[in-house]
Design an enzyme around this catalytic site. Structure first.
Site, PDB file in Angstrom:
ATOM      1  N   ARG A 176      30.346  34.286  46.890  1.00  0.00           N
ATOM      2  CA  ARG A 176      29.254  34.860  47.687  1.00  0.00           C
ATOM      3  C   ARG A 176      28.298  33.890  48.176  1.00  0.00           C
ATOM      4  NH1 ARG A 176      29.827  38.010  42.770  1.00  0.00           N
ATOM      5  NH2 ARG A 176      30.158  40.029  43.066  1.00  0.00           N
ATOM      6  N   ARG A 240      29.243  47.190  34.915  1.00  0.00           N
ATOM      7  CA  ARG A 240      30.607  46.703  34.646  1.00  0.00           C
ATOM      8  C   ARG A 240      30.738  46.482  33.150  1.00  0.00           C
ATOM      9  NH1 ARG A 240      31.123  43.678  40.365  1.00  0.00           N
ATOM     10  NH2 ARG A 240      32.008  45.247  41.864  1.00  0.00           N
TER      11      ARG A 240
END
Length: 399
Positions: A176, A240
Protein backbone atom coordinates in the site's frame (compact mmCIF):
# COMPACT_ATOMS: atom_id res chain seq x y z
CA UNK A 1 -45.41 22.67 -0.11
CA UNK A 2 -41.63 22.30 -0.48
CA UNK A 3 -39.75 23.26 2.70
CA UNK A 4 -36.13 24.40 2.56
CA UNK A 5 -34.34 23.78 5.83
CA UNK A 6 -32.31 26.72 7.04
CA UNK A 7 -30.14 27.22 10.10
CA UNK A 8 -33.14 29.03 11.64
CA UNK A 9 -35.32 25.94 11.14
CA UNK A 10 -32.66 23.80 12.76
CA UNK A 11 -32.36 26.14 15.74
CA UNK A 12 -36.15 26.10 16.19
CA UNK A 13 -36.25 22.31 16.06
CA UNK A 14 -33.38 22.11 18.52
CA UNK A 15 -35.23 24.51 20.83
CA UNK A 16 -38.39 22.38 20.66
CA UNK A 17 -36.32 19.29 21.46
CA UNK A 18 -34.69 21.24 24.31
CA UNK A 19 -38.07 22.17 25.78
CA UNK A 20 -39.46 18.67 25.34
CA UNK A 21 -36.84 17.10 27.57
CA UNK A 22 -36.26 19.93 30.03
CA UNK A 23 -37.98 19.77 33.40
CA UNK A 24 -37.73 23.07 35.29
CA UNK A 25 -38.11 21.17 38.55
CA UNK A 26 -34.97 19.09 37.98
CA UNK A 27 -32.25 19.40 40.60
CA UNK A 28 -29.65 22.01 39.68
CA UNK A 29 -26.28 20.28 40.04
CA UNK A 30 -24.05 22.33 37.74
CA UNK A 31 -26.14 25.44 37.07
CA UNK A 32 -25.51 25.34 33.33
CA UNK A 33 -26.31 23.31 30.18
CA UNK A 34 -24.91 20.17 31.81
CA UNK A 35 -28.03 19.91 34.00
CA UNK A 36 -30.18 19.50 30.88
CA UNK A 37 -27.71 17.06 29.33
CA UNK A 38 -27.72 15.01 32.53
CA UNK A 39 -31.50 15.05 32.60
CA UNK A 40 -31.69 13.74 29.01
CA UNK A 41 -29.08 11.00 29.55
CA UNK A 42 -30.74 9.81 32.75
CA UNK A 43 -34.16 9.83 31.04
CA UNK A 44 -32.65 7.63 28.31
CA UNK A 45 -31.62 5.04 30.90
CA UNK A 46 -28.24 6.27 32.08
CA UNK A 47 -27.00 5.82 35.64
CA UNK A 48 -27.54 9.09 37.50
CA UNK A 49 -24.33 8.83 39.52
CA UNK A 50 -22.23 7.87 36.47
CA UNK A 51 -23.75 10.58 34.26
CA UNK A 52 -23.10 13.30 36.84
CA UNK A 53 -19.57 12.04 37.46
CA UNK A 54 -18.73 12.18 33.75
CA UNK A 55 -19.95 15.77 33.46
CA UNK A 56 -17.77 17.10 36.28
CA UNK A 57 -14.85 19.39 35.43
CA UNK A 58 -12.51 17.13 37.43
CA UNK A 59 -13.91 13.86 36.06
CA UNK A 60 -11.76 10.82 35.34
CA UNK A 61 -10.36 11.33 31.84
CA UNK A 62 -10.00 7.98 30.13
CA UNK A 63 -10.60 9.54 26.71
CA UNK A 64 -9.43 12.76 25.11
CA UNK A 65 -10.30 14.99 22.16
CA UNK A 66 -8.89 14.20 18.69
CA UNK A 67 -5.28 15.33 18.39
CA UNK A 68 -4.22 18.16 16.04
CA UNK A 69 -1.16 18.09 13.83
CA UNK A 70 1.74 20.17 15.12
CA UNK A 71 0.88 23.06 12.77
CA UNK A 72 -2.77 23.19 13.90
CA UNK A 73 -4.35 24.88 16.89
CA UNK A 74 -6.34 22.64 19.22
CA UNK A 75 -9.86 23.87 20.07
CA UNK A 76 -10.97 24.03 23.72
CA UNK A 77 -11.39 20.61 25.36
CA UNK A 78 -14.99 19.40 25.26
CA UNK A 79 -16.73 18.78 28.57
CA UNK A 80 -18.38 15.59 27.36
CA UNK A 81 -17.99 13.08 24.55
CA UNK A 82 -21.65 12.92 23.58
CA UNK A 83 -24.12 15.79 23.55
CA UNK A 84 -27.65 14.30 23.58
CA UNK A 85 -29.16 17.65 22.61
CA UNK A 86 -27.70 17.53 19.09
CA UNK A 87 -30.31 17.13 16.34
CA UNK A 88 -29.32 15.69 12.97
CA UNK A 89 -31.82 16.10 10.13
CA UNK A 90 -30.48 15.37 6.66
CA UNK A 91 -28.75 12.20 5.52
CA UNK A 92 -26.54 12.47 2.45
CA UNK A 93 -23.39 10.53 1.62
CA UNK A 94 -21.04 11.44 -1.22
CA UNK A 95 -18.51 8.96 -2.59
CA UNK A 96 -15.53 10.25 -4.56
CA UNK A 97 -14.21 7.62 -6.94
CA UNK A 98 -16.34 4.88 -8.51
CA UNK A 99 -13.86 2.08 -8.89
CA UNK A 100 -14.52 -1.30 -7.32
CA UNK A 101 -14.25 0.02 -3.75
CA UNK A 102 -16.40 3.09 -4.36
CA UNK A 103 -19.15 1.05 -6.02
CA UNK A 104 -19.09 -1.62 -3.30
CA UNK A 105 -19.36 1.15 -0.71
CA UNK A 106 -22.36 2.69 -2.48
CA UNK A 107 -24.04 -0.72 -2.84
CA UNK A 108 -23.48 -1.55 0.84
CA UNK A 109 -24.83 1.83 1.98
CA UNK A 110 -27.88 1.46 -0.26
CA UNK A 111 -28.63 -1.94 1.26
CA UNK A 112 -28.22 -0.62 4.80
CA UNK A 113 -30.96 1.95 4.09
CA UNK A 114 -29.26 4.62 6.18
CA UNK A 115 -29.46 7.73 3.99
CA UNK A 116 -31.76 9.60 1.64
CA UNK A 117 -29.18 10.57 -1.00
CA UNK A 118 -26.03 8.96 -2.38
CA UNK A 119 -23.94 11.20 -4.64
CA UNK A 120 -21.22 9.66 -6.79
CA UNK A 121 -18.32 11.52 -8.40
CA UNK A 122 -16.00 10.03 -11.02
CA UNK A 123 -14.10 11.30 -14.05
CA UNK A 124 -15.34 8.54 -16.39
CA UNK A 125 -18.64 10.16 -17.35
CA UNK A 126 -20.05 7.36 -19.49
CA UNK A 127 -19.33 4.59 -17.00
CA UNK A 128 -20.60 6.76 -14.14
CA UNK A 129 -23.89 7.35 -15.94
CA UNK A 130 -24.34 3.61 -16.36
CA UNK A 131 -23.53 2.89 -12.72
CA UNK A 132 -25.95 5.57 -11.49
CA UNK A 133 -28.77 4.18 -13.64
CA UNK A 134 -28.05 0.67 -12.36
CA UNK A 135 -28.16 1.89 -8.75
CA UNK A 136 -31.37 3.80 -9.43
CA UNK A 137 -32.97 0.59 -10.70
CA UNK A 138 -31.68 -1.27 -7.64
CA UNK A 139 -33.14 1.35 -5.31
CA UNK A 140 -36.61 0.06 -6.23
CA UNK A 141 -35.88 -2.83 -3.89
CA UNK A 142 -34.61 -0.74 -0.99
CA UNK A 143 -35.77 2.19 1.10
CA UNK A 144 -36.38 5.28 -1.02
CA UNK A 145 -32.96 6.74 -1.78
CA UNK A 146 -31.94 9.22 -4.45
CA UNK A 147 -28.78 8.11 -6.30
CA UNK A 148 -27.12 10.69 -8.50
CA UNK A 149 -23.73 11.16 -10.09
CA UNK A 150 -21.58 13.73 -11.83
CA UNK A 151 -18.07 14.49 -12.94
CA UNK A 152 -18.49 17.83 -11.12
CA UNK A 153 -18.28 18.19 -7.36
CA UNK A 154 -21.35 20.39 -6.92
CA UNK A 155 -23.38 17.17 -6.74
CA UNK A 156 -21.82 16.62 -3.29
CA UNK A 157 -23.09 19.91 -1.84
CA UNK A 158 -24.19 19.77 1.82
CA UNK A 159 -23.12 16.18 2.40
CA UNK A 160 -23.30 14.66 5.87
CA UNK A 161 -20.35 12.39 5.07
CA UNK A 162 -17.74 12.36 2.30
CA UNK A 163 -16.01 9.06 1.53
CA UNK A 164 -12.93 9.33 -0.69
CA UNK A 165 -11.96 6.12 -2.47
CA UNK A 166 -10.38 7.68 -5.57
CA UNK A 167 -6.80 6.79 -6.45
CA UNK A 168 -4.56 4.22 -8.00
CA UNK A 169 -5.46 0.71 -6.88
CA UNK A 170 -3.12 -1.80 -5.27
CA UNK A 171 -1.70 -4.35 -7.71
CA UNK A 172 -0.83 -7.98 -6.90
CA UNK A 173 2.32 -8.08 -4.78
CA UNK A 174 2.36 -4.30 -4.30
CA UNK A 175 2.57 -2.66 -0.87
CA UNK A 176 0.00 0.00 0.00
CA UNK A 177 2.91 2.36 0.73
CA UNK A 178 4.02 2.11 -2.93
CA UNK A 179 0.87 4.02 -3.89
CA UNK A 180 1.98 7.12 -1.98
CA UNK A 181 3.40 9.25 -4.80
CA UNK A 182 0.54 8.35 -7.15
CA UNK A 183 -2.21 9.34 -4.75
CA UNK A 184 -0.84 12.25 -2.69
CA UNK A 185 -1.24 14.89 -5.41
CA UNK A 186 -4.67 13.52 -6.30
CA UNK A 187 -5.77 13.84 -2.65
CA UNK A 188 -4.85 17.53 -2.50
CA UNK A 189 -6.86 18.28 -5.63
CA UNK A 190 -9.92 16.27 -4.56
CA UNK A 191 -9.99 17.70 -1.05
CA UNK A 192 -10.11 21.28 -2.23
CA UNK A 193 -13.15 20.57 -4.40
CA UNK A 194 -14.92 18.59 -1.68
CA UNK A 195 -14.48 21.31 0.94
CA UNK A 196 -15.77 23.96 -1.46
CA UNK A 197 -19.21 22.31 -1.46
CA UNK A 198 -19.32 20.62 1.98
CA UNK A 199 -17.03 22.59 4.32
CA UNK A 200 -18.56 21.12 7.49
CA UNK A 201 -18.79 17.47 6.46
CA UNK A 202 -16.68 14.77 8.11
CA UNK A 203 -14.40 13.12 5.57
CA UNK A 204 -13.44 9.44 5.60
CA UNK A 205 -10.32 8.60 3.58
CA UNK A 206 -10.22 5.10 2.10
CA UNK A 207 -7.63 5.68 -0.67
CA UNK A 208 -4.36 3.86 -0.03
CA UNK A 209 -2.01 4.25 1.68
CA UNK A 210 -4.91 5.14 3.95
CA UNK A 211 -2.95 6.46 6.95
CA UNK A 212 -0.68 8.78 4.98
CA UNK A 213 -3.51 9.97 2.72
CA UNK A 214 -5.49 10.89 5.85
CA UNK A 215 -2.53 12.88 7.21
CA UNK A 216 -2.05 14.60 3.84
CA UNK A 217 -5.75 15.53 3.71
CA UNK A 218 -5.63 16.87 7.25
CA UNK A 219 -2.56 18.99 6.55
CA UNK A 220 -4.15 20.43 3.41
CA UNK A 221 -7.36 21.28 5.30
CA UNK A 222 -5.71 23.13 8.18
CA UNK A 223 -8.90 25.06 9.00
CA UNK A 224 -10.84 21.93 9.91
CA UNK A 225 -10.93 20.85 13.58
CA UNK A 226 -9.00 17.70 14.58
CA UNK A 227 -11.05 14.56 14.00
CA UNK A 228 -13.09 15.92 11.10
CA UNK A 229 -10.85 14.03 8.65
CA UNK A 230 -10.09 10.41 9.46
CA UNK A 231 -9.20 7.22 7.64
CA UNK A 232 -11.10 3.94 7.43
CA UNK A 233 -7.92 2.55 8.97
CA UNK A 234 -8.03 -0.89 10.55
CA UNK A 235 -11.82 -1.17 10.77
CA UNK A 236 -11.61 -3.84 8.07
CA UNK A 237 -8.48 -5.44 9.56
CA UNK A 238 -10.24 -5.64 12.94
CA UNK A 239 -13.29 -7.19 11.28
CA UNK A 240 -11.12 -9.84 9.63
CA UNK A 241 -9.36 -10.42 12.96
CA UNK A 242 -12.58 -10.94 14.90
CA UNK A 243 -14.06 -13.09 12.15
CA UNK A 244 -11.06 -15.46 12.14
CA UNK A 245 -11.24 -15.88 15.91
CA UNK A 246 -15.02 -16.29 15.98
CA UNK A 247 -15.09 -18.78 13.11
CA UNK A 248 -12.30 -20.79 14.73
CA UNK A 249 -14.29 -20.98 17.97
CA UNK A 250 -17.60 -21.54 16.13
CA UNK A 251 -19.24 -18.52 17.78
CA UNK A 252 -20.90 -15.36 16.49
CA UNK A 253 -18.39 -12.62 15.66
CA UNK A 254 -20.24 -10.28 18.04
CA UNK A 255 -18.99 -12.46 20.90
CA UNK A 256 -15.37 -11.43 20.19
CA UNK A 257 -13.93 -8.04 21.10
CA UNK A 258 -10.46 -6.79 20.29
CA UNK A 259 -8.62 -4.48 17.92
CA UNK A 260 -5.98 -4.35 15.25
CA UNK A 261 -4.23 -0.98 15.61
CA UNK A 262 -1.40 0.93 13.94
CA UNK A 263 -0.89 0.99 10.18
CA UNK A 264 -3.56 -0.24 7.80
CA UNK A 265 -0.90 -2.49 6.34
CA UNK A 266 2.02 -4.76 7.10
CA UNK A 267 3.09 -3.15 10.40
CA UNK A 268 -0.32 -3.35 12.06
CA UNK A 269 -0.52 -5.04 15.44
CA UNK A 270 -3.20 -6.95 17.32
CA UNK A 271 -3.78 -5.82 20.90
CA UNK A 272 -3.89 -9.34 22.31
CA UNK A 273 -3.89 -8.05 25.87
CA UNK A 274 -7.44 -6.76 25.33
CA UNK A 275 -8.91 -9.54 23.15
CA UNK A 276 -11.94 -11.09 24.84
CA UNK A 277 -14.45 -13.79 23.92
CA UNK A 278 -17.45 -13.91 26.20
CA UNK A 279 -15.62 -11.60 28.60
CA UNK A 280 -12.69 -14.02 28.95
CA UNK A 281 -9.16 -13.08 27.83
CA UNK A 282 -8.04 -15.11 24.83
CA UNK A 283 -4.34 -14.73 25.64
CA UNK A 284 -2.89 -14.93 29.14
CA UNK A 285 0.63 -14.98 30.48
CA UNK A 286 3.62 -13.74 28.53
CA UNK A 287 1.76 -12.81 25.35
CA UNK A 288 0.84 -14.25 21.96
CA UNK A 289 2.29 -17.53 20.83
CA UNK A 290 2.62 -19.32 17.51
CA UNK A 291 -1.14 -19.69 16.95
CA UNK A 292 -1.89 -16.05 17.71
CA UNK A 293 0.91 -14.87 15.43
CA UNK A 294 -0.48 -17.08 12.66
CA UNK A 295 -3.92 -15.44 13.05
CA UNK A 296 -2.42 -11.97 12.70
CA UNK A 297 -0.37 -13.11 9.71
CA UNK A 298 -3.61 -14.18 8.02
CA UNK A 299 -5.09 -10.74 8.68
CA UNK A 300 -2.05 -8.91 7.27
CA UNK A 301 -2.01 -10.99 4.07
CA UNK A 302 -5.79 -11.22 3.62
CA UNK A 303 -6.03 -8.38 1.08
CA UNK A 304 -3.01 -9.62 -0.87
CA UNK A 305 -4.51 -13.10 -1.06
CA UNK A 306 -7.80 -11.77 -2.41
CA UNK A 307 -6.02 -9.47 -4.91
CA UNK A 308 -3.91 -12.37 -6.16
CA UNK A 309 -7.07 -14.38 -6.86
CA UNK A 310 -9.53 -11.79 -8.21
CA UNK A 311 -7.39 -8.73 -8.94
CA UNK A 312 -8.84 -6.37 -6.31
CA UNK A 313 -10.69 -6.19 -3.01
CA UNK A 314 -14.07 -4.50 -2.77
CA UNK A 315 -16.92 -6.16 -0.87
CA UNK A 316 -15.36 -6.35 2.58
CA UNK A 317 -14.01 -2.80 2.47
CA UNK A 318 -17.34 -1.63 1.05
CA UNK A 319 -19.18 -3.18 4.00
CA UNK A 320 -16.66 -1.63 6.42
CA UNK A 321 -17.22 1.82 4.90
CA UNK A 322 -20.99 1.36 5.11
CA UNK A 323 -20.61 0.52 8.80
CA UNK A 324 -18.62 3.72 9.32
CA UNK A 325 -21.27 5.66 7.38
CA UNK A 326 -24.06 4.33 9.57
CA UNK A 327 -22.20 5.28 12.74
CA UNK A 328 -21.59 8.82 11.45
CA UNK A 329 -25.07 9.42 10.02
CA UNK A 330 -26.83 8.12 13.14
CA UNK A 331 -24.35 9.82 15.48
CA UNK A 332 -23.99 6.46 17.24
CA UNK A 333 -20.78 7.23 19.20
CA UNK A 334 -19.54 3.70 18.47
CA UNK A 335 -15.91 2.82 19.20
CA UNK A 336 -14.08 1.96 15.96
CA UNK A 337 -10.35 1.68 15.13
CA UNK A 338 -10.11 4.47 12.55
CA UNK A 339 -6.98 6.27 11.43
CA UNK A 340 -6.42 9.55 13.25
CA UNK A 341 -3.50 11.71 14.40
CA UNK A 342 -1.52 9.89 17.11
CA UNK A 343 1.15 12.48 17.81
CA UNK A 344 1.54 12.14 21.58
CA UNK A 345 -0.46 8.92 21.78
CA UNK A 346 1.51 6.23 23.63
CA UNK A 347 4.61 8.40 23.23
CA UNK A 348 4.56 8.77 19.42
CA UNK A 349 6.45 11.91 18.41
CA UNK A 350 5.66 12.27 14.70
CA UNK A 351 2.71 13.84 12.83
CA UNK A 352 1.38 10.47 11.71
CA UNK A 353 -2.07 8.97 11.41
CA UNK A 354 -2.55 5.45 12.76
CA UNK A 355 -5.59 3.48 13.84
CA UNK A 356 -6.59 3.44 17.50
CA UNK A 357 -10.03 2.83 19.05
CA UNK A 358 -11.97 6.07 18.72
CA UNK A 359 -15.48 7.28 19.48
CA UNK A 360 -17.14 8.08 16.14
CA UNK A 361 -20.09 10.46 15.78
CA UNK A 362 -21.74 12.87 13.36
CA UNK A 363 -18.68 15.14 13.13
CA UNK A 364 -16.12 12.34 12.78
CA UNK A 365 -13.73 11.34 15.55
CA UNK A 366 -15.05 12.61 18.89
CA UNK A 367 -12.58 11.06 21.33
CA UNK A 368 -9.62 8.66 21.36
CA UNK A 369 -9.59 5.71 23.74
CA UNK A 370 -6.40 5.41 25.78
CA UNK A 371 -5.46 1.75 25.39
CA UNK A 372 -3.35 0.23 28.14
CA UNK A 373 -0.67 -1.28 25.91
CA UNK A 374 1.86 -3.66 27.38
CA UNK A 375 5.57 -3.17 26.69
CA UNK A 376 5.60 -5.36 23.55
CA UNK A 377 2.50 -3.68 22.10
CA UNK A 378 3.87 -0.21 22.79
CA UNK A 379 7.13 -1.13 21.05
CA UNK A 380 5.25 -2.50 18.03
CA UNK A 381 3.04 0.62 17.89
CA UNK A 382 6.09 2.87 17.86
CA UNK A 383 7.64 0.72 15.11
CA UNK A 384 4.46 1.12 13.03
CA UNK A 385 4.58 4.90 13.53
CA UNK A 386 8.24 4.98 12.46
CA UNK A 387 7.49 3.03 9.27
CA UNK A 388 4.69 5.41 8.31
CA UNK A 389 6.76 8.50 9.12
CA UNK A 390 9.72 7.22 7.06
CA UNK A 391 7.45 6.88 4.03
CA UNK A 392 5.62 10.14 4.72
CA UNK A 393 8.58 12.39 5.57
CA UNK A 394 9.68 12.73 1.93
CA UNK A 395 6.48 14.53 0.91
CA UNK A 396 5.46 16.14 4.21
CA UNK A 397 7.18 19.50 3.74
CA UNK A 398 5.92 19.81 0.15
CA UNK A 399 2.25 19.80 1.16
Amino acid sequence: MLTTWTSRNCRQLKLRTFKRFYNPNVDKVFGDERDIIAQRLIANGGSKSFVLENLKDDRREYTHDPLPLSNQMAPPEQLFASNPLDVIIEKKVSIIGCGQVGLATAYSILNKEICDTIALVDMNASKLEGEVKDFQHASAFAKRCLVKGSTEYDVTKNSDLIIITAGAKQKPGESRLNLLDKNASMMKEVLGKVLEHSPDSPICIVSNPCDIMSAVASKVATDLPPGRIFGSGTVLDTGRFRQLIASSLNIDVRGVSGYIIGEHGDSSLPVWSSVLHGGVKLVNGDGPGEVENAIHDEVVHAAGDVIAKKGYTNWAVGMACAEIAEVVLKDMRLIMPVSTCVRGYAGVKHDVYLSVPSIIGASGVKRLIELELNDLERKQFHASADIIWKAQAGIWDTI
